[in-house]
Structure formats: structure tokens, C-alpha cells
Design a protein around this motif. Sequence first.
Motif, short mmCIF file in Angstrom:
data_model
loop_
_atom_site.label_atom_id
_atom_site.label_comp_id
_atom_site.label_asym_id
_atom_site.label_seq_id
_atom_site.Cartn_x
_atom_site.Cartn_y
_atom_site.Cartn_z
N ILE A 273 63.45 -10.04 -30.13
CA ILE A 273 62.52 -9.83 -29.02
C ILE A 273 61.10 -10.00 -29.53
O ILE A 273 60.73 -9.41 -30.56
N ASP A 274 60.30 -10.78 -28.81
CA ASP A 274 58.88 -10.90 -29.06
C ASP A 274 58.16 -10.27 -27.87
O ASP A 274 58.31 -10.71 -26.72
N ILE A 275 57.37 -9.21 -28.12
CA ILE A 275 56.74 -8.43 -27.07
C ILE A 275 55.35 -9.00 -26.77
O ILE A 275 54.53 -9.15 -27.68
N ASN A 276 55.11 -9.33 -25.51
CA ASN A 276 53.84 -9.86 -25.06
C ASN A 276 53.34 -9.06 -23.86
O ASN A 276 54.08 -8.26 -23.28
N HIS A 277 52.08 -9.25 -23.50
CA HIS A 277 51.48 -8.41 -22.47
C HIS A 277 52.05 -8.68 -21.09
O HIS A 277 52.01 -7.81 -20.22
N ASP A 278 52.59 -9.89 -20.84
CA ASP A 278 53.09 -10.22 -19.51
C ASP A 278 54.57 -10.57 -19.48
O ASP A 278 55.12 -10.83 -18.40
N HIS A 279 55.24 -10.58 -20.61
CA HIS A 279 56.67 -10.89 -20.61
C HIS A 279 57.27 -10.51 -21.95
O HIS A 279 56.56 -10.25 -22.94
N LEU A 280 58.59 -10.48 -21.98
CA LEU A 280 59.36 -10.30 -23.21
C LEU A 280 60.12 -11.59 -23.47
O LEU A 280 60.86 -12.06 -22.60
N ALA A 281 59.91 -12.17 -24.64
CA ALA A 281 60.65 -13.37 -25.03
C ALA A 281 61.87 -12.95 -25.84
O ALA A 281 61.77 -12.13 -26.75
N VAL A 282 63.03 -13.48 -25.48
CA VAL A 282 64.30 -13.09 -26.08
C VAL A 282 64.98 -14.33 -26.64
O VAL A 282 65.01 -15.38 -25.98
N VAL A 332 66.82 -6.80 -32.55
CA VAL A 332 65.79 -6.85 -33.59
C VAL A 332 64.43 -6.75 -32.93
O VAL A 332 64.07 -7.56 -32.07
N LEU A 333 63.65 -5.72 -33.33
CA LEU A 333 62.33 -5.46 -32.76
C LEU A 333 61.27 -5.61 -33.83
O LEU A 333 61.54 -5.46 -35.03
N GLU A 334 60.04 -5.87 -33.37
CA GLU A 334 58.91 -5.92 -34.28
C GLU A 334 58.35 -4.51 -34.49
O GLU A 334 58.25 -3.73 -33.55
N ARG A 335 57.98 -4.22 -35.73
CA ARG A 335 57.34 -2.94 -36.05
C ARG A 335 55.83 -3.12 -35.88
O ARG A 335 55.09 -3.40 -36.81
N LYS A 363 55.41 2.06 -24.96
CA LYS A 363 56.43 2.40 -23.97
C LYS A 363 57.59 1.40 -24.01
O LYS A 363 58.75 1.79 -23.90
N THR A 364 57.28 0.13 -24.19
CA THR A 364 58.34 -0.88 -24.28
C THR A 364 59.23 -0.64 -25.49
O THR A 364 60.46 -0.66 -25.40
#
Length: 517
Positions: A273-282, A332-335, A363-364
Motif C-alpha cells: 500500500i502506498d498512502i497518498n492524500h487523495d487515494h490509496l494505491a494497492v 505491507v505498510l510504510e512506516r 488514522k489510515t
Amino acid sequence: MQISTGEPKRALFARMRVGIPMGDLKCEFLRRFGITARQFHAIRVGLEGKIASIRERLPEWIVEAESRIQRAESVVRILEAREPGSEKLHQKKRRLGSLRARLAARIADRDSGRVRLCFGSRRLFRKQLALEENGYASHAEWKKDWQAARSGQFFVIGSKDETAGNQSCRASAEDDGSLTLRLRLPDALASDGKLLVIPGVRFAYGQEEILQALAASRVVFSQTKTGKPVRKREGVAVSYRFVRDRKGWRVFASVPAKPVPVATSRLAGALGIDINHDHLAVAETDRFGNLRRALRVDLNLYGKTEDQAKAIIGDAARMIVEMARERGLPLVLERLDLKKRRAELEVASPSAARKISSFGYSKTISLLKVGCFRAGVEGIEVDPAYTSVIGAVNHARRHGIGSHQGAAYAVARRGLGLSERPAVREAIAPARNGGHLTFALPARNRAKHVWSFWSEVRRRLKAAHAAHARSGGLREPPAPLLPETRALGATWALPAQSRHANRRQNCSADVIDDLPW
């Protein structure tokens, strides 16, 4: 309930700061406020939790303030050289002075051990300084809201050795599936009876968990070492929090969460997962690191309230965790370093600052972790260093995916411990206008870690983006790729993915000839 919750809590906090022993305070508060020993214990536990949280966060606040001050000082120096005497420079200096004063106050609190608590929220307290701007006709109207906010909730702590998991608030299941709560009132409010019966309670979430916790209560008979029979109760602690809002009183119940056996395996692959301000890329990979699929989960959070944003993020997190559970894949998440992101607000543009502040990164991450815990999905945290660069240079063009999906792919591969070596000799990275950028990759020094190579690639990628913007490339339609590279994948803005985009050897030059560029 205002007398039994707000005033005793504030008074206990004031006496605790003086250093009076808790035993003396207990006897005093039972007589003064007419509360039970169990209710005093619940107030004490809640206060001690808040104090411990503030003391734990204080060093982080100091580091964050120092980082913000450094950023603000750099902005002031630039403005003094470029725009001396401007209004923007004046406001930035005011901001810098405010940050320095805040840092000095927090350092003083750390050295003295002082803890600051505002019952009712600082935001509401400051509204009395501008009554008309905040919708108040008089100070008395504000004070009414202020007193209601300071006594708007109370906590009833549970214990596993008490009936129904709680001595002060006992719940019993009815035949129709609802719950009946019997709340023990403080002695000061018990003129008409000690118990307040609340029938027909149903929890929108977690009703089954509450019923299971209530059914687990049982009496156990045992013996001491001397052979004396002992009767004790065992079960699950159930704690309740009563909160008053504009619609009335709400009750929240909490029980200890039971760990779920992990049902995923890294041998099946991973979900990055790549966390962005307007979406989550999977991005999903197999155990060898080959890309299976990539998708985008939109998060429209701008202009939403806190509860609306939480609901949107929760739905997205639930969908992603369910996808990982069905496929048996770890997540798998980013720290992420959230302190660094908050410090970026000092130098960010207004639009970028709104994006950073309106999106709940923490929160995400927390909702994804909670979802993994409840669903039995293994959660893997990795360092996010250079994942965006690796995704844009190594994966986006080769697999016909976006740069953010490429970053999610890089995160998934890093979670599996796979190689991050450069897969191309010449970088063709997506541009912001839907086109592409081309630049030569530096020579790799194999004596150093591969991240040193990606550090130089990131520097060149930033320079290429800056040169592209200065040349006016962002205002022009994207140029098509060369014929020899068009078959290797789609550009960043292309909504469709070419056939067999992740199998370069099977693509022909005319696979995407008819697609718009």
C-alpha cells in the motif's frame, strides 16, 4: 450526572498536581462529592491515562517544534532576501515567534514535570475571545456550552472478577437480543434510587462481542494452599463510556480484544500500500515479487468533517484488509514519519498544506493495523525510503501502472525482502501532465548500499521535473513515446492498461497503437 463527572475530575487533577497521596484524596472525594469508591477509581484511571499520554508525547512535541522552527527560519531568510518589508515576511516572523514561545513553554514543562490539561478543549475556550465570530450572542451563551463540554461524558471501568464484567454498570441480555443496563448512580444523585435502568440498548457495532463477554462470566470454586475453599468470579471486563452530544446520551462499550490467528503467509505473496492524500494505491505480488494486479482506492476527504473522513478511510481500509484475507496475503505498510510531514506545513504551498492537513495519515495507518488484527492478516511495516522513486523509474513504465501504484509495488517487494536493483538503464518516468520524462541513470557503486544509488536517482528525477516545468512542458499536451518504447507499457495518465503489460517479451509494437496519447 454533571456533578459526578466533570467537577470531581477537575478537582482531582488539581489536587494530584499538588502531590497529595491518592489514599487521602479517595476518602476526601467520597465524602465531598458523594461518589462510590468504584466511580472514584474510574475517574482516577482516566486522568492517569491522560497524564501519561501527555508526558509520553511531550518529547515528540519538542522535536516537532524544533523542526518547524528550522523550516520557518529558512523561509524567513529567503523572504528577507527576496521580499524585504513585505506582509508575507511579517506574518512569517509572527509565526516564527509563536513557534519559539511554544517550544520554550514545552521545554519548561518537561524540566518541571508539569502537565497541562484543558477540560472542554482549548478551541472552545478561545471562542469566548471572539463571541460574534463564533456564533455566540453573549458570554453567558458561550459559558453554557463550555460547562456542558466539561461535563459531557463519564467513564465506568469494568473488571473481569465482577458480575457481568462491571460492578457499576451491569448489562443483561433480553430475549429480543437487546441489552438492559443498570447504572449505579452516585450517592449525591440517588435520592430516587441507586440504580438507573436503561432498557432496549443495541450497539451498532460489536453487539456479538459484548454478548459473548457477558456470557463468559462464571463462578469458580477453588482452594488456597491451606485448603480453605475460595469462591471467585471469572469473566471478561466490560467498560462503558457515556457521552452526551446534541442528540442526547450515547453509550460505548469496550471489551479486551482477542487476538485472531494469522491466516496469511508470505509464501503466497504480499499486498503493498502506498498512502497518498487523495487515494490509496494497492499492488499485489506473488512470492517471487511478480506483479499480479494494481488498483487505486479513492479517498475524497477534502471538505469533510472528522467523522466523515474517518468513515471514508474505514471503508477503504476494510475493503483492502478483506482483499488481503481472501487471498491469504500479508499487508505491507510504510512506516511514515508523521512529525516530518507536519513540519512540512511551514514551507508548503496553501494547496499542499490543505492536502497534508486534511488527510489523516495516522488514522489510515491505525485503521489498517486494527483491520489486520481483527481479520488475522499479518501486517508488515517497512521503511518508505525511495519507494516512490523506485516505483516511478523501475516499475511504472515496465508494467503500465501509475507512479503511485509503482510505489505500492516497491513497498510489497520490500516487505518480502526482494531485490531493489535498477531494472532499466535509462529512466522514463511519468510527468504531471500525463507525459513522460527521460534522463540517464547514474553509475551504480556496488560497494555501497543500493539506496545510495536511488538517492542520486531521486536528485536527478527532481531536476528533470523542475526542468520540465520551467520549459513549459506542463502546459502542453503529453508527447507520445517512441515506437520502440510504446510497447513496453502505458504512461502515468493512461486510464487503461495494455495487454500483457507485465510481460514485456510477449508484447508487439502495435498493441496500443489505437489508444489515445
